[in-house]
Design a protein around this motif. Structure first.
Motif, PDB file in Angstrom:
ATOM      1  N   THR A   1       0.843  -1.197   0.000  1.00 26.28           N
ATOM      2  CA  THR A   1       0.000   0.000   0.000  1.00 26.28           C
ATOM      3  C   THR A   1       0.877   1.245   0.000  1.00 26.28           C
ATOM      4  O   THR A   1       2.103   1.162   0.115  1.00 26.28           O
ATOM      5  CB  THR A   1      -0.942   0.012   1.224  1.00 26.28           C
ATOM      6  N   ASP A   2       0.259   2.395  -0.115  1.00 26.71           N
ATOM      7  CA  ASP A   2       0.963   3.669  -0.064  1.00 26.71           C
ATOM      8  C   ASP A   2       1.179   4.041   1.396  1.00 26.71           C
ATOM      9  O   ASP A   2       0.221   4.367   2.116  1.00 26.71           O
ATOM     10  CB  ASP A   2       0.135   4.743  -0.781  1.00 26.71           C
ATOM     11  N   LEU A   3       2.415   4.003   1.858  1.00 30.10           N
ATOM     12  CA  LEU A   3       2.698   4.268   3.261  1.00 30.10           C
ATOM     13  C   LEU A   3       2.410   5.711   3.659  1.00 30.10           C
ATOM     14  O   LEU A   3       2.314   6.020   4.848  1.00 30.10           O
ATOM     15  CB  LEU A   3       4.147   3.915   3.587  1.00 30.10           C
ATOM     16  N   GLY A   4       2.241   6.585   2.683  1.00 30.11           N
ATOM     17  CA  GLY A   4       1.880   7.953   2.980  1.00 30.11           C
ATOM     18  C   GLY A   4       0.485   8.068   3.575  1.00 30.11           C
ATOM     19  O   GLY A   4       0.155   9.078   4.203  1.00 30.11           O
ATOM     20  N   THR A   5      -0.320   7.029   3.392  1.00 30.93           N
ATOM     21  CA  THR A   5      -1.681   7.028   3.941  1.00 30.93           C
ATOM     22  C   THR A   5      -1.756   6.304   5.278  1.00 30.93           C
ATOM     23  O   THR A   5      -2.828   6.228   5.881  1.00 30.93           O
ATOM     24  CB  THR A   5      -2.656   6.347   2.965  1.00 30.93           C
ATOM     25  N   VAL A   6      -0.652   5.744   5.732  1.00 31.51           N
ATOM     26  CA  VAL A   6      -0.624   4.962   6.972  1.00 31.51           C
ATOM     27  C   VAL A   6      -0.177   5.844   8.131  1.00 31.51           C
ATOM     28  O   VAL A   6       0.875   6.481   8.071  1.00 31.51           O
ATOM     29  CB  VAL A   6       0.316   3.747   6.844  1.00 31.51           C
ATOM     30  N   GLU A   7      -0.964   5.869   9.200  1.00 34.47           N
ATOM     31  CA  GLU A   7      -0.626   6.636  10.392  1.00 34.47           C
ATOM     32  C   GLU A   7      -0.050   5.721  11.472  1.00 34.47           C
ATOM     33  O   GLU A   7      -0.436   4.553  11.579  1.00 34.47           O
ATOM     34  CB  GLU A   7      -1.863   7.342  10.944  1.00 34.47           C
ATOM     35  N   GLU A   8       0.840   6.255  12.275  1.00 28.68           N
ATOM     36  CA  GLU A   8       1.445   5.480  13.366  1.00 28.68           C
ATOM     37  C   GLU A   8       0.579   5.607  14.618  1.00 28.68           C
ATOM     38  O   GLU A   8       0.942   6.249  15.600  1.00 28.68           O
ATOM     39  CB  GLU A   8       2.867   5.962  13.626  1.00 28.68           C
TER      40      GLU A   8
ATOM     41  N   PHE B   1       5.270   0.171  13.810  1.00 28.50           N
ATOM     42  CA  PHE B   1       4.396   1.302  14.108  1.00 28.50           C
ATOM     43  C   PHE B   1       3.543   1.595  12.878  1.00 28.50           C
ATOM     44  O   PHE B   1       4.078   1.860  11.794  1.00 28.50           O
ATOM     45  CB  PHE B   1       5.228   2.522  14.488  1.00 28.50           C
ATOM     46  N   GLY B   2       2.237   1.520  13.043  1.00 30.19           N
ATOM     47  CA  GLY B   2       1.346   1.733  11.914  1.00 30.19           C
ATOM     48  C   GLY B   2      -0.098   1.626  12.331  1.00 30.19           C
ATOM     49  O   GLY B   2      -0.487   2.070  13.400  1.00 30.19           O
ATOM     50  N   GLU B   3      -0.899   0.958  11.496  1.00 27.64           N
ATOM     51  CA  GLU B   3      -2.317   0.820  11.795  1.00 27.64           C
ATOM     52  C   GLU B   3      -2.924  -0.321  10.993  1.00 27.64           C
ATOM     53  O   GLU B   3      -2.264  -0.920  10.126  1.00 27.64           O
ATOM     54  CB  GLU B   3      -3.061   2.114  11.493  1.00 27.64           C
ATOM     55  N   LYS B   4      -4.183  -0.621  11.275  1.00 32.01           N
ATOM     56  CA  LYS B   4      -4.903  -1.691  10.590  1.00 32.01           C
ATOM     57  C   LYS B   4      -5.222  -1.272   9.157  1.00 32.01           C
ATOM     58  O   LYS B   4      -5.628  -0.143   8.899  1.00 32.01           O
ATOM     59  CB  LYS B   4      -6.192  -2.027  11.329  1.00 32.01           C
ATOM     60  N   PHE B   5      -5.001  -2.185   8.241  1.00 28.55           N
ATOM     61  CA  PHE B   5      -5.231  -1.940   6.819  1.00 28.55           C
ATOM     62  C   PHE B   5      -6.717  -1.745   6.551  1.00 28.55           C
ATOM     63  O   PHE B   5      -7.548  -2.563   6.942  1.00 28.55           O
ATOM     64  CB  PHE B   5      -4.687  -3.131   6.021  1.00 28.55           C
ATOM     65  N   GLN B   6      -7.058  -0.637   5.881  1.00 29.41           N
ATOM     66  CA  GLN B   6      -8.445  -0.340   5.523  1.00 29.41           C
ATOM     67  C   GLN B   6      -8.539  -0.171   4.016  1.00 29.41           C
ATOM     68  O   GLN B   6      -8.537   0.947   3.496  1.00 29.41           O
ATOM     69  CB  GLN B   6      -8.927   0.921   6.235  1.00 29.41           C
ATOM     70  N   PRO B   7      -8.586  -1.291   3.286  1.00 28.31           N
ATOM     71  CA  PRO B   7      -8.589  -1.220   1.823  1.00 28.31           C
ATOM     72  C   PRO B   7      -9.822  -0.505   1.287  1.00 28.31           C
ATOM     73  O   PRO B   7     -10.923  -0.650   1.802  1.00 28.31           O
ATOM     74  CB  PRO B   7      -8.584  -2.698   1.403  1.00 28.31           C
ATOM     75  N   ARG B   8      -9.585   0.339   0.261  1.00 30.29           N
ATOM     76  CA  ARG B   8     -10.636   1.079  -0.448  1.00 30.29           C
ATOM     77  C   ARG B   8     -11.341   2.102   0.426  1.00 30.29           C
ATOM     78  O   ARG B   8     -12.177   2.851  -0.058  1.00 30.29           O
ATOM     79  CB  ARG B   8     -11.672   0.119  -1.070  1.00 30.29           C
TER      80      ARG B   8
ATOM     81  N   LYS C   1      -9.343   3.809   3.285  1.00 31.66           N
ATOM     82  CA  LYS C   1      -8.272   4.743   3.604  1.00 31.66           C
ATOM     83  C   LYS C   1      -6.985   4.452   2.841  1.00 31.66           C
ATOM     84  O   LYS C   1      -6.281   5.371   2.444  1.00 31.66           O
ATOM     85  CB  LYS C   1      -7.991   4.696   5.113  1.00 31.66           C
ATOM     86  N   HIS C   2      -6.707   3.149   2.644  1.00 33.84           N
ATOM     87  CA  HIS C   2      -5.424   2.757   2.061  1.00 33.84           C
ATOM     88  C   HIS C   2      -5.611   2.162   0.668  1.00 33.84           C
ATOM     89  O   HIS C   2      -6.398   1.224   0.506  1.00 33.84           O
ATOM     90  CB  HIS C   2      -4.730   1.731   2.962  1.00 33.84           C
ATOM     91  N   PRO C   3      -4.900   2.679  -0.330  1.00 31.08           N
ATOM     92  CA  PRO C   3      -4.961   2.075  -1.668  1.00 31.08           C
ATOM     93  C   PRO C   3      -4.348   0.683  -1.654  1.00 31.08           C
ATOM     94  O   PRO C   3      -3.441   0.395  -0.871  1.00 31.08           O
ATOM     95  CB  PRO C   3      -4.143   3.034  -2.531  1.00 31.08           C
TER      96      PRO C   3
END
Length: 211
Positions: free
Chosen positions: A106-113, A168-175, A177-179
């Protein structure tokens, strides 16, 4: 659909990749033994420094407008992809392998810690330790959907082959929040290289993953 399933998602922009030279094309390699391999040949074996058949081109031609979140790149490989990472130490180069892996998903720019993930693995040599380290993060993604934007190795024991780390990150939310990028099916030992300079302690790692 599980967190690791990528069907139906929008593709990410072209990633930072280098292309291998075409078959039969001349390849320039520096055969000076700059690195010490801690892979299959064992500690102390000298490794030839070669670009692995990678074609020399200007970086901008490969990676237009692509944001990179670490010390890594992707190298084209038949049917799969090879992760190339580097760092000021071997633990940093290993951390970058995990970041590189998630950047491919995914695009890590959309991932928050906003969350943390604990990882503890052990093995019988350096290659199996690297494999176990990456595989545990991939397993956590497959089961819990956790995406690590940043990874820190808190304990690195060369004598007992153990690593303790935090993601450090978060749960993947496809379509939502996260591409969705490309699904990674498995880490492999194929052509795995762990290279470390004895003087500077700088390291680089090559890992092929099954996609």
């Amino acid at each position: 659909e599980g967190p690791g399933e990528m069907d139906g998602g929008e593709p990410l922009p072209q990633r930072r990749r280098r292309k291998k030279a075409e078959s039969g094309e001349a390849r320039e390699c520096d055969r000076t033994p700059l690195h010490t391999s801690v892979g299959e040949k064992g500690v102390g074996a000298q490794e030839d420094r070669c670009d692995g058949g990678v074609e020399k081109k200007d970086e901008e031609e490969w990676f237009p407008d692509q944001k990179i979140y670490g010390k890594y790149e992707y190298l084209d490989h038949t049917a799969d992809v090879q992760f190339h990472t580097w760092g000021d130490s071997l633990p940093e180069a290993m951390e970058q392998q995990v970041v590189c892996m998630f950047s491919y998903i995914t695009d890590l720019g959309t991932v928050e810690e906003v969350g943390e993930s604990d990882v503890e693995v052990s093995a019988h040599d350096m290659q199996s330790l690297l494999y176990a380290f990456m595989d545990e993060f991939l397993y956590q993604f497959s089961v819990d959907g956790f995406v690590a934007r940043r990874v820190t190795i808190t304990s690195f024991d060369r004598e007992t082959w153990k690593i303790t780390a935090k993601g450090f990150g978060e749960k993947f939310q496809p379509r939502v929040k996260h591409p969705q990028g490309t699904e990674i099916k498995a880490i492999t030992y194929s052509a795995m290289q762990i290279l470390e300079d004895e003087d500077s302690q700088k390291a680089e790692i090559f890992v092929i993953v099954d996609i």
